[in-house]
Design a protein around this motif. Structure first.
Motif, PDB file in Angstrom:
ATOM      1  N   GLU A  47      42.241  50.949  40.575  1.00 49.68           N
ATOM      2  CA  GLU A  47      43.384  51.198  39.852  1.00 49.68           C
ATOM      3  C   GLU A  47      44.779  50.337  40.410  1.00 49.68           C
ATOM      4  O   GLU A  47      45.574  49.838  39.760  1.00 49.68           O
ATOM      5  N   LYS A  50      44.208  46.445  39.653  1.00 49.43           N
ATOM      6  CA  LYS A  50      44.080  45.932  38.334  1.00 49.43           C
ATOM      7  C   LYS A  50      45.475  45.084  37.981  1.00 49.43           C
ATOM      8  O   LYS A  50      45.542  44.222  37.554  1.00 49.43           O
ATOM      9  N   ARG A  54      46.037  41.454  36.784  1.00 49.07           N
ATOM     10  CA  ARG A  54      46.932  41.072  35.507  1.00 49.07           C
ATOM     11  C   ARG A  54      48.085  40.166  35.725  1.00 49.07           C
ATOM     12  O   ARG A  54      48.428  39.183  34.906  1.00 49.07           O
ATOM     13  N   TRP A  59      42.981  38.110  33.794  1.00 50.21           N
ATOM     14  CA  TRP A  59      42.885  39.312  32.936  1.00 50.21           C
ATOM     15  C   TRP A  59      42.180  38.997  31.684  1.00 50.21           C
ATOM     16  O   TRP A  59      42.689  38.128  31.128  1.00 50.21           O
ATOM     17  N   ASN A  60      41.117  39.767  31.332  1.00 53.59           N
ATOM     18  CA  ASN A  60      40.310  39.588  29.964  1.00 53.59           C
ATOM     19  C   ASN A  60      39.649  37.964  29.940  1.00 53.59           C
ATOM     20  O   ASN A  60      39.774  37.224  29.014  1.00 53.59           O
ATOM     21  N   GLU A  92      35.564  44.790  37.095  1.00 53.53           N
ATOM     22  CA  GLU A  92      36.258  45.834  36.414  1.00 53.53           C
ATOM     23  C   GLU A  92      37.852  45.773  36.796  1.00 53.53           C
ATOM     24  O   GLU A  92      38.695  45.736  36.018  1.00 53.53           O
ATOM     25  N   ASN A  95      39.167  43.493  34.152  1.00 55.06           N
ATOM     26  CA  ASN A  95      38.933  43.697  32.824  1.00 55.06           C
ATOM     27  C   ASN A  95      37.793  43.138  32.225  1.00 55.06           C
ATOM     28  O   ASN A  95      37.966  42.519  31.230  1.00 55.06           O
ATOM     29  N   ASP A 100      32.458  47.174  28.630  1.00 56.03           N
ATOM     30  CA  ASP A 100      33.862  47.067  27.935  1.00 56.03           C
ATOM     31  C   ASP A 100      33.841  45.764  27.502  1.00 56.03           C
ATOM     32  O   ASP A 100      34.412  45.612  26.322  1.00 56.03           O
ATOM     33  N   GLY A 126      43.613  47.447  29.174  1.00 54.25           N
ATOM     34  CA  GLY A 126      42.819  48.391  30.358  1.00 54.25           C
ATOM     35  C   GLY A 126      43.463  49.834  30.492  1.00 54.25           C
ATOM     36  O   GLY A 126      43.248  50.418  31.518  1.00 54.25           O
ATOM     37  N   ARG A 129      38.760  53.036  28.820  1.00 52.35           N
ATOM     38  CA  ARG A 129      37.395  52.561  28.872  1.00 52.35           C
ATOM     39  C   ARG A 129      36.548  52.875  27.826  1.00 52.35           C
ATOM     40  O   ARG A 129      36.844  53.697  26.959  1.00 52.35           O
TER      41      ARG A 129
END
Length: 436
Positions: A47, A50, A54, A59-60, A92, A95, A100, A126, A129
């Motif tokens: 956490e 992340k 981002r 991210w993604n 993870e 993301n 996911d 995010g 989940r």
């Protein structure tokens, strides 16, 4: 071979820098937190990292260009996924981890606007989940037509019953939505139109996560495998994905990208293991010589190099096919890499364990968790045997349409007349002294 774009190369450079600065230095902490806190907890280090990922624009990255304007092609995503795959917990952070990614693509491709607003948006952010419930303990789930969980219409709702296991991520406190596959038509109907997928909020009454399942003794790493029971779970009819009987259609659209992503990550993991093998070979002495001077070590390192590059080329070819002809037409290439990459990774990691000796069987060198991951992926998203069968059937079907005269194919059995003609022409030796 088709090359990744400049955009992909630039992202790869940024991703490598992020991994070096933030991911590798925190791996030991991650594994300690996972072991201490267990599979039912959030791991603080994840956490913490992340927001950094981002903010860095990493991210993604998995989002496909076919679905979103800012997405990447499979060819462009492949090297990025490989870099993330070098660490078991890195995907993870960006993301980009299973399940996911597959669930987000499923809702993006097949979900209604209301489903996308309720579930896709927080998944992309995010904030939550998800889990995917398909495999069942009481049937051979390698044949998905065996799935026996039920989804029965009752007015404005569906009632869901079933027992699932290896439901990835269900023990995570952040898991809020489960994609569930079950039977909605009686046995005897078209087996490929009898299954559906439906969205089930994890906190719905009747959903019970029974236990975390270890994968070769690892709880929560690599994927929080879980056993879940669904008892008279009532969900609104609007939670159905695409429509009744469309489960196999969704599964094929979902599993193709998921399978290739697994293979991309395994290539990155195998590269890292090979690096460790080479460093180990330079630093250790046995029987008066460095390991790097011993033939068995050199052979294994060389063979690992060959196998990794072979798997990468097969994976890039599959990615290119998916980009150019679509997932369905690329199913042979996807099946091929799904067989080749996990087997390659398992062998490379096994050689590394042998080189590290007793220490290789501990949790100190990444090798045991890596081996568990590779071995798991010879089963996840379809076992090797299923993919080999598919490859062979597609190959046989392909050659049914081949003209033997155009490709040098011969008849299976020569006629008597043809044998006599060739014999007279001297094609085969004849016994001396016999008339012919």
């Amino acid at each position: 071979m088709v090359e990744p774009s400049g955009k992909s190369n630039e992202l790869a450079d940024r991703l490598r820098a992020f991994m070096a600065q933030h991911v590798y230095p925190n791996e030991q902490r991650y594994h300690e937190e996972a072991e201490r806190l267990g599979p039912w907890a959030i791991y603080p280090v994840v956490e913490e990292l992340k927001p950094l990922a981002r903010a860095a624009g990493l991210w993604n990255l998995f989002l496909p260009i076919a679905e979103v304007e800012t997405g990447l092609s499979n060819v462009d995503y492949a090297p990025l996924c490989e870099i993330m795959g070098r660490s078991l917990f890195a995907p993870e952070i960006f993301n980009c981890s299973a399940p996911d990614t597959g669930n987000m693509e499923t809702i993006l491709r097949y979900g209604t606007p209301a489903q996308q607003e309720r579930w896709l948006r927080p998944l992309l952010a995010g904030d939550i989940r998800s889990a995917f419930a398909m495999t069942e303990p009481e049937v051979a789930s390698s044949d998905a037509t065996n799935i026996d969980s039920s989804i029965v219409r009752d007015g404005d709702h569906y009632v869901v019953n079933g027992r699932k296991w290896y439901t990835t991520n269900a023990t995570s406190p952040a898991c809020e939505i489960i994609i569930f596959m079950g039977r909605n038509q009686p046995a005897g109907d078209d087996p490929y139109r009898s299954q559906s997928m439906i969205l089930i909020p994890r906190d719905t009454p009747g959903v019970r996560v029974l236990r975390a399942l270890p994968v070769f003794g690892f709880y929560g790493v690599p994927d929080r495998a879980s056993e879940v029971v669904f008892e008279n779970v009532r969900v609104p009819a609007g939670n159905m994905l695409l429509g009744e009987g469309r489960g196999f259609e969704i599964a094929q659209g979902r599993l193709g990208p998921g399978r290739i992503h697994h293979c991309m990550r395994l290539i990155g993991l195998s590269e890292r293991i090979l690096e460790r093998m080479c460093r180990r070979a330079d630093r250790r002495n046995a029987f008066g010589r460095q390991l790097a001077e011993q033939t068995v070590t050199l052979e294994r390192i060389a063979q690992a190099r060959v196998m990794i590059d072979q798997a990468r080329l097969l994976t890039m070819n599959a990615a290119w096919r998916m980009d150019t002809v679509g997932n369905k037409e690329a199913r042979r290439e996807i099946a091929m890499i799904k067989v080749a990459a996990p087997a390659m990774a398992q062998q490379v990691i096994d050689w590394a364990i042998q080189m590290f000796g007793g220490g290789g069987t501990s949790n100190d060198h990444l090798l045991t968790a890596a081996f568990a991951t590779a071995r798991l992926l010879r089963l996840a998203d379809g076992p090797d045997e299923v993919h080999r069968n598919q490859i062979a059937r597609l190959e046989i079907r392909r050659h049914r349409g081949t003209d033997p005269a155009a490709t040098g194919g011969a008849a299976e059995v020569l006629s008597v007349a043809e044998v006599e003609r060739r014999t007279a022409a001297g094609a085969w030796p004849r016994p001396s002294g016999l008339a012919g």
